[in-house]
Design a protein around this motif. Structure first.
Motif, PDB file in Angstrom:
ATOM      1  N   CYS A   1      80.595  82.406  -3.721  1.00 14.26           N
ATOM      2  CA  CYS A   1      79.656  82.971  -4.687  1.00 14.26           C
ATOM      3  C   CYS A   1      78.232  82.771  -4.170  1.00 14.26           C
ATOM      4  CB  CYS A   1      79.783  82.258  -6.037  1.00 14.26           C
ATOM      5  SG  CYS A   1      81.415  82.391  -6.796  1.00 14.26           S
ATOM      6  N   PRO A   2      77.348  83.709  -4.457  1.00 16.78           N
ATOM      7  CA  PRO A   2      75.958  83.505  -4.042  1.00 16.78           C
ATOM      8  C   PRO A   2      75.339  82.346  -4.809  1.00 16.78           C
ATOM      9  CG  PRO A   2      76.134  85.404  -5.501  1.00 16.78           C
ATOM     10  CD  PRO A   2      77.541  84.949  -5.224  1.00 16.78           C
ATOM     11  N   LEU A   3      74.240  81.847  -4.313  1.00 19.63           N
ATOM     12  CA  LEU A   3      73.492  80.830  -5.036  1.00 19.63           C
ATOM     13  C   LEU A   3      73.066  81.449  -6.365  1.00 19.63           C
ATOM     14  CD1 LEU A   3      72.414  77.948  -4.693  1.00 19.63           C
ATOM     15  CD2 LEU A   3      70.304  78.940  -3.792  1.00 19.63           C
ATOM     16  N   PHE A   4      73.258  80.704  -7.458  1.00 18.09           N
ATOM     17  CA  PHE A   4      72.966  81.279  -8.769  1.00 18.09           C
ATOM     18  C   PHE A   4      71.521  81.762  -8.843  1.00 18.09           C
ATOM     19  CE2 PHE A   4      71.251  81.090 -13.037  1.00 18.09           C
ATOM     20  CZ  PHE A   4      72.049  82.055 -13.621  1.00 18.09           C
ATOM     21  N   ASP A   5      71.380  83.003  -9.323  1.00 12.56           N
ATOM     22  CA  ASP A   5      70.075  83.639  -9.417  1.00 12.56           C
ATOM     23  C   ASP A   5      70.186  84.691 -10.528  1.00 12.56           C
ATOM     24  OD1 ASP A   5      67.906  85.422  -9.067  1.00 12.56           O
ATOM     25  OD2 ASP A   5      67.876  85.118  -6.905  1.00 12.56           O
ATOM     26  N   GLU A   6      69.310  84.613 -11.521  1.00 13.64           N
ATOM     27  CA  GLU A   6      69.394  85.560 -12.637  1.00 13.64           C
ATOM     28  C   GLU A   6      69.125  86.998 -12.194  1.00 13.64           C
ATOM     29  OE1 GLU A   6      67.404  84.461 -16.249  1.00 13.64           O
ATOM     30  OE2 GLU A   6      68.219  82.435 -16.191  1.00 13.64           O
TER      31      GLU A   6
ATOM     32  N   MET B   1      77.718  90.727 -12.593  1.00 15.49           N
ATOM     33  CA  MET B   1      78.338  89.461 -12.214  1.00 15.49           C
ATOM     34  C   MET B   1      79.082  89.638 -10.882  1.00 15.49           C
ATOM     35  SD  MET B   1      78.314  86.438 -13.721  1.00 15.49           S
ATOM     36  CE  MET B   1      78.334  86.442 -15.500  1.00 15.49           C
ATOM     37  N   PRO B   2      78.833  88.750  -9.904  1.00 17.10           N
ATOM     38  CA  PRO B   2      79.542  88.873  -8.616  1.00 17.10           C
ATOM     39  C   PRO B   2      81.061  88.857  -8.791  1.00 17.10           C
ATOM     40  CG  PRO B   2      77.734  87.309  -8.443  1.00 17.10           C
ATOM     41  CD  PRO B   2      77.869  87.651  -9.898  1.00 17.10           C
ATOM     42  N   GLU B   3      81.740  89.603  -7.927  1.00 13.87           N
ATOM     43  CA  GLU B   3      83.199  89.779  -8.033  1.00 13.87           C
ATOM     44  C   GLU B   3      83.949  88.449  -8.043  1.00 13.87           C
ATOM     45  OE1 GLU B   3      86.872  91.843  -5.545  1.00 13.87           O
ATOM     46  OE2 GLU B   3      84.804  92.275  -4.948  1.00 13.87           O
ATOM     47  N   ASN B   4      83.562  87.514  -7.175  1.00 16.51           N
ATOM     48  CA  ASN B   4      84.280  86.236  -7.132  1.00 16.51           C
ATOM     49  C   ASN B   4      84.018  85.383  -8.370  1.00 16.51           C
ATOM     50  OD1 ASN B   4      85.807  86.502  -4.789  1.00 16.51           O
ATOM     51  ND2 ASN B   4      84.085  85.920  -3.495  1.00 16.51           N
ATOM     52  N   VAL B   5      82.853  85.534  -8.968  1.00 18.06           N
ATOM     53  CA  VAL B   5      82.583  84.837 -10.235  1.00 18.06           C
ATOM     54  C   VAL B   5      83.524  85.375 -11.310  1.00 18.06           C
ATOM     55  CG1 VAL B   5      80.885  84.392 -12.051  1.00 18.06           C
ATOM     56  CG2 VAL B   5      80.179  84.347  -9.642  1.00 18.06           C
ATOM     57  N   LEU B   6      83.691  86.697 -11.335  1.00 16.38           N
ATOM     58  CA  LEU B   6      84.606  87.304 -12.314  1.00 16.38           C
ATOM     59  C   LEU B   6      86.040  86.815 -12.103  1.00 16.38           C
ATOM     60  CD1 LEU B   6      83.263  90.975 -12.443  1.00 16.38           C
ATOM     61  CD2 LEU B   6      82.941  89.157 -14.144  1.00 16.38           C
ATOM     62  N   LYS B   7      86.447  86.693 -10.835  1.00 14.55           N
ATOM     63  CA  LYS B   7      87.799  86.191 -10.545  1.00 14.55           C
ATOM     64  C   LYS B   7      87.947  84.748 -11.034  1.00 14.55           C
ATOM     65  CE  LYS B   7      88.626  89.017  -6.426  1.00 14.55           C
ATOM     66  NZ  LYS B   7      88.685  89.029  -4.961  1.00 14.55           N
ATOM     67  N   LEU B   8      86.938  83.916 -10.758  1.00 17.14           N
ATOM     68  CA  LEU B   8      86.992  82.517 -11.196  1.00 17.14           C
ATOM     69  C   LEU B   8      86.968  82.418 -12.721  1.00 17.14           C
ATOM     70  CD1 LEU B   8      84.623  80.873  -8.562  1.00 17.14           C
ATOM     71  CD2 LEU B   8      87.080  80.419  -8.836  1.00 17.14           C
ATOM     72  N   ARG B   9      86.190  83.261 -13.375  1.00 15.75           N
ATOM     73  CA  ARG B   9      86.150  83.267 -14.849  1.00 15.75           C
ATOM     74  C   ARG B   9      87.543  83.560 -15.419  1.00 15.75           C
ATOM     75  NH1 ARG B   9      81.328  83.645 -17.608  1.00 15.75           N
ATOM     76  NH2 ARG B   9      82.448  84.656 -19.297  1.00 15.75           N
TER      77      ARG B   9
ATOM     78  N   ASN C   1      76.894  74.916  -8.250  1.00 14.99           N
ATOM     79  CA  ASN C   1      76.708  76.365  -8.273  1.00 14.99           C
ATOM     80  C   ASN C   1      77.879  77.074  -8.959  1.00 14.99           C
ATOM     81  OD1 ASN C   1      75.025  78.669  -7.349  1.00 14.99           O
ATOM     82  ND2 ASN C   1      76.843  79.170  -6.152  1.00 14.99           N
ATOM     83  N   THR C   2      79.097  76.629  -8.651  1.00 13.29           N
ATOM     84  CA  THR C   2      80.292  77.230  -9.267  1.00 13.29           C
ATOM     85  C   THR C   2      80.257  77.057 -10.774  1.00 13.29           C
ATOM     86  OG1 THR C   2      81.590  76.807  -7.262  1.00 13.29           O
ATOM     87  CG2 THR C   2      82.818  77.189  -9.307  1.00 13.29           C
ATOM     88  N   LEU C   3      79.964  75.845 -11.223  1.00 11.95           N
ATOM     89  CA  LEU C   3      79.926  75.571 -12.664  1.00 11.95           C
ATOM     90  C   LEU C   3      78.765  76.314 -13.328  1.00 11.95           C
ATOM     91  CD1 LEU C   3      80.803  71.757 -12.605  1.00 11.95           C
ATOM     92  CD2 LEU C   3      82.309  73.667 -13.257  1.00 11.95           C
ATOM     93  N   ASP C   4      77.639  76.447 -12.630  1.00 13.26           N
ATOM     94  CA  ASP C   4      76.509  77.201 -13.193  1.00 13.26           C
ATOM     95  C   ASP C   4      76.894  78.661 -13.434  1.00 13.26           C
ATOM     96  OD1 ASP C   4      74.854  74.992 -13.240  1.00 13.26           O
ATOM     97  OD2 ASP C   4      73.801  75.500 -11.391  1.00 13.26           O
ATOM     98  N   TRP C   5      77.537  79.283 -12.454  1.00 11.50           N
ATOM     99  CA  TRP C   5      77.970  80.669 -12.634  1.00 11.50           C
ATOM    100  C   TRP C   5      78.968  80.795 -13.784  1.00 11.50           C
ATOM    101  CZ3 TRP C   5      75.856  85.001 -11.385  1.00 11.50           C
ATOM    102  CH2 TRP C   5      75.144  85.165 -10.203  1.00 11.50           C
ATOM    103  N   LEU C   6      79.916  79.861 -13.852  1.00 14.52           N
ATOM    104  CA  LEU C   6      80.958  79.949 -14.881  1.00 14.52           C
ATOM    105  C   LEU C   6      80.429  79.668 -16.284  1.00 14.52           C
ATOM    106  CD1 LEU C   6      83.922  78.257 -12.988  1.00 14.52           C
ATOM    107  CD2 LEU C   6      83.653  80.683 -13.546  1.00 14.52           C
TER     108      LEU C   6
END
Length: 192
Positions: A49-54, A61-69, A95-100
């Motif tokens: 996932c990219p570095l969290f950035d609004e 939402m990045p594709e891998n974030v959606l998969k992890l969600r 970063n992972t937890l921030d995106w989720l």
């Protein structure tokens, strides 16, 4: 209606191929299964996932974030193996937890974490076993709305802690891991 089987998502806050924390996470997943739980091990290396950035979030939402969600939504607990970087959790884990934790569609921010159980373990080749990062990891998970089990496991000198089959050489440490896994399984079983 979701499945009545309560599931634990297990991962490490490291993407490195030979990660000791990945090894500990895989062992924890096996122990959860042996102790009557249902565990899913994932490798965050498979979901970059990219570095969290609004600004990135505003583009979708990045594709891998959606998969992890989607994966997290299907589990009622998490077991995380956290390396320690300079006395803190890893940037990858944060970063992972921030995106989720971001709101998405009809799920409010922190909605994916609400009411889920969490347990933490840490492994380090050094003598402290990642112990400095564990309270910080627990605090972060509690801030996200997870119910965090006390007494996380710290595995010092982890480079020589595992045998060829991936189990722990030290029986007492193995019992501590089993006790933590059992508490997680029991906590899930007691949850409606």
């Amino acid at each position: 209606m979701g499945s009545s089987v309560k599931r634990v998502l297990v991962f490490a806050g490291s993407a490195r191929e030979g990660s000791l924390n990945k090894q500990l996470a895989k062992l924890a997943a096996k122990r959860i299964e042996v102790l009557g739980g249902k565990a899913t091990f994932i490798d965050l290396k498979d979901y970059p996932c990219p570095l969290f950035d609004e600004d990135i979030e505003a583009q979708g939402m990045p594709e891998n974030v959606l998969k992890l969600r989607e994966i997290l939504a299907d589990h009622q607990a998490v077991m995380i193996a956290s390396p320690e970087y300079n006395g803190f959790i890893t940037p990858l884990l944060k970063n992972t937890l921030d995106w989720l934790s971001r709101p998405y569609q009809d799920t409010p921010g922190l909605g994916l974490f609400a009411g889920k159980w969490a347990a933490l373990v840490a492994a380090s080749p050094g003598g402290l076993g990642g112990i400095r990062a564990l309270p910080l990891g627990q605090q972060l998970l509690a801030n996200l709305g997870l119910i965090v089990l006390p007494q996380p496991l710290s595995l010092a000198k982890a480079g020589s802690a595992f045998n060829d089959s991936g189990a722990l050489h030290d029986e007492t440490t193995g019992q501590k891991l089993d006790a933590l896994c059992q508490r997680l399984v029991d906590s899930l079983a007691a949850t409606r």
